[in-house]
Design a protein around this motif. Structure first.
Motif, PDB file in Angstrom:
ATOM      1  N   THR A  73       0.835  -1.209   0.000  1.00 35.56           N
ATOM      2  CA  THR A  73       0.000   0.000   0.000  1.00 35.56           C
ATOM      3  C   THR A  73       0.865   1.253   0.000  1.00 35.56           C
ATOM      4  O   THR A  73       0.615   2.199  -0.760  1.00 35.56           O
ATOM      5  CB  THR A  73      -0.933   0.002   1.224  1.00 35.56           C
ATOM      6  N   PRO A 117     -13.780   7.323 -13.835  1.00 34.09           N
ATOM      7  CA  PRO A 117     -13.530   6.710 -12.515  1.00 34.09           C
ATOM      8  C   PRO A 117     -12.147   6.080 -12.456  1.00 34.09           C
ATOM      9  O   PRO A 117     -11.671   5.478 -13.421  1.00 34.09           O
ATOM     10  CB  PRO A 117     -14.642   5.660 -12.396  1.00 34.09           C
ATOM     11  N   LEU A 119     -11.148   3.481 -10.992  1.00 34.01           N
ATOM     12  CA  LEU A 119     -11.146   2.034 -11.155  1.00 34.01           C
ATOM     13  C   LEU A 119     -11.050   1.644 -12.630  1.00 34.01           C
ATOM     14  O   LEU A 119     -10.335   0.697 -12.986  1.00 34.01           O
ATOM     15  CB  LEU A 119     -12.407   1.436 -10.530  1.00 34.01           C
ATOM     16  N   VAL A 145      -2.244  -0.123 -10.819  1.00 35.45           N
ATOM     17  CA  VAL A 145      -2.769   0.714  -9.735  1.00 35.45           C
ATOM     18  C   VAL A 145      -2.125   2.093  -9.763  1.00 35.45           C
ATOM     19  O   VAL A 145      -2.810   3.120  -9.673  1.00 35.45           O
ATOM     20  CB  VAL A 145      -2.538   0.028  -8.370  1.00 35.45           C
ATOM     21  N   LYS A 212      -6.205   5.723   0.184  1.00 36.77           N
ATOM     22  CA  LYS A 212      -7.392   4.876   0.294  1.00 36.77           C
ATOM     23  C   LYS A 212      -7.710   4.156  -1.013  1.00 36.77           C
ATOM     24  O   LYS A 212      -8.169   3.003  -0.991  1.00 36.77           O
ATOM     25  CB  LYS A 212      -8.594   5.720   0.739  1.00 36.77           C
ATOM     26  N   ASP A 213      -7.468   4.806  -2.140  1.00 40.09           N
ATOM     27  CA  ASP A 213      -7.832   4.200  -3.425  1.00 40.09           C
ATOM     28  C   ASP A 213      -6.913   3.061  -3.834  1.00 40.09           C
ATOM     29  O   ASP A 213      -7.205   2.347  -4.803  1.00 40.09           O
ATOM     30  CB  ASP A 213      -7.846   5.270  -4.527  1.00 40.09           C
ATOM     31  N   THR A 214      -5.808   2.879  -3.131  1.00 38.25           N
ATOM     32  CA  THR A 214      -4.987   1.698  -3.428  1.00 38.25           C
ATOM     33  C   THR A 214      -5.765   0.412  -3.158  1.00 38.25           C
ATOM     34  O   THR A 214      -5.454  -0.630  -3.743  1.00 38.25           O
ATOM     35  CB  THR A 214      -3.707   1.707  -2.570  1.00 38.25           C
ATOM     36  N   ALA A 215      -6.782   0.498  -2.288  1.00 38.38           N
ATOM     37  CA  ALA A 215      -7.588  -0.683  -1.981  1.00 38.38           C
ATOM     38  C   ALA A 215      -8.381  -1.163  -3.188  1.00 38.38           C
ATOM     39  O   ALA A 215      -8.755  -2.344  -3.254  1.00 38.38           O
ATOM     40  CB  ALA A 215      -8.537  -0.383  -0.819  1.00 38.38           C
ATOM     41  N   LEU A 216      -8.641  -0.274  -4.155  1.00 39.65           N
ATOM     42  CA  LEU A 216      -9.372  -0.697  -5.353  1.00 39.65           C
ATOM     43  C   LEU A 216      -8.562  -1.716  -6.147  1.00 39.65           C
ATOM     44  O   LEU A 216      -9.121  -2.627  -6.756  1.00 39.65           O
ATOM     45  CB  LEU A 216      -9.683   0.525  -6.219  1.00 39.65           C
ATOM     46  N   GLY A 217      -7.249  -1.555  -6.134  1.00 45.38           N
ATOM     47  CA  GLY A 217      -6.418  -2.523  -6.841  1.00 45.38           C
ATOM     48  C   GLY A 217      -6.475  -3.900  -6.218  1.00 45.38           C
ATOM     49  O   GLY A 217      -6.414  -4.918  -6.921  1.00 45.38           O
ATOM     50  N   ALA A 219      -9.112  -5.103  -4.646  1.00 42.35           N
ATOM     51  CA  ALA A 219     -10.455  -5.646  -4.852  1.00 42.35           C
ATOM     52  C   ALA A 219     -10.671  -6.153  -6.274  1.00 42.35           C
ATOM     53  O   ALA A 219     -11.406  -7.113  -6.490  1.00 42.35           O
ATOM     54  CB  ALA A 219     -11.503  -4.589  -4.513  1.00 42.35           C
ATOM     55  N   ILE A 220     -10.010  -5.523  -7.246  1.00 43.95           N
ATOM     56  CA  ILE A 220     -10.278  -5.853  -8.646  1.00 43.95           C
ATOM     57  C   ILE A 220      -9.097  -6.519  -9.335  1.00 43.95           C
ATOM     58  O   ILE A 220      -9.257  -7.477 -10.091  1.00 43.95           O
ATOM     59  CB  ILE A 220     -10.677  -4.572  -9.424  1.00 43.95           C
TER      60      ILE A 220
END
Length: 296
Positions: A73, A117, A119, A145, A212-217, A219-220
């Motif tokens: 992260t 977006p 993502l 990411v 926080k948006d590193t979590a999108l990587g 999840a997907i």
């Protein structure tokens, strides 16, 4: 009129009693909600010590799941910040250019990536690296990411920079032009030093978004970041989902709190160094203006 304000009058006895009643009712409702959540978690065994023990009675959970995820992260967030900050500043200044061939392309790029977006940008980056580069499958999620975060956040930061500079009084620019400073000198010596302090809270807010948006990587794109560690960790330690999410959430809070605290300290330091709204020109800048033959 003691007790009154420019915006509103002082409350009367009935209004104060009504506010007290509303406060008590809201407090009771909040306490009931907290109790209901507590009882629900307790009934399902999520508050049992066995669920929380791995995080407090040994290092296996930290060294196997949490710390590696935290490392990824931080790497993704740091790379994204290091690239997005100067890139956003560059595009923000380009949007203020007097040259149409610079301003229009910069505007199109910023508005385009700001509207997509993050993502989708990550997914696009993953496909791009997969089809047209030799990046290994292990490194591809990190590249994707960072690419998505940089494209989106640099566009947002460009708007922050542009808005921060435009918010300064026009007299700053006019006074600098009156003593013969060129536009580059005006921007670097007068406008940017003043705008940075005003822009700092918005910039830090965007940096928090990057973390926080590193979590999108995870999840997907199966990027092994901090939040992605919850699923295997919960499965290994007997479905302690609530405990795992809580620990990860606390770490995110501490990371972002540290970032905002540092930014607050930096902002206070910058404001203390600037006792007035005017920027102090370096001797070289003034000498450059005098060499143009301008008179004050």
């Amino acid at each position: 009129m003691s007790g009154s304000s420019v915006l509103y009058d002082a409350q009367g006895p009935r209004a104060r009693r009504r506010n007290v009643v509303y406060t008590v009712v809201f407090g009771l409702a909040l306490a009931a909600l907290v109790w209901w959540v507590y009882r629900s978690l307790s009934d399902k065994g999520q508050l049992d010590w066995e669920k929380w023990k791995p995080f407090f009675s040994g290092s296996e959970a930290w060294t196997t799941y949490i710390l590696p995820g935290l490392k990824n992260t931080l790497i993704a967030a740091a790379l994204s910040m290091l690239i997005a900050l100067p890139l956003g500043a560059l595009f923000g200044l380009a949007r203020l250019s007097d040259h149409v061939w610079v301003r229009v392309p910069a505007t199109v790029i910023v508005e385009f990536f700001r509207a997509i977006p993050v993502l989708i940008l990550m997914i696009f980056g993953n496909a791009l690296f997969s089809e047209y580069t030799s990046v290994s499958s292990d490194d591809r999620p990190l590249y994707a990411v960072v690419t998505g975060l940089v494209l989106y956040n640099s566009s947002v930061l460009a708007e922050i920079v542009r808005a921060g500079i435009l918010a300064l009084p026009k007299g700053q620019t006019e006074a600098a032009q009156a003593i013969g400073l060129r536009k580059t000198q005006i921007m670097t010596s007068i406008l940017l030093p003043q705008a940075v302090t005003a822009m700092l809270p918005a910039i830090v807010s965007q940096l928090v978004v990057i973390v926080k948006d590193t979590a999108l990587g995870g999840a997907i794109l199966t990027f092994p970041e901090l939040l992605a560690a919850v699923s295997p960790m919960s499965s290994y330690y007997g479905a302690n989902t609530i405990a795992s999410f809580t620990i990860v959430a606390v770490i995110f809070v501490l990371l972002n709190f540290g970032l905002t605290s540092f930014a607050s300290w930096l902002e206070r330091r910058l404001r203390r160094r600037k006792k007035s709204t005017g920027a102090v020109l370096a001797p070289a800048a003034v000498g450059g203006a005098e060499s143009t033959g301008a008179t004050v």
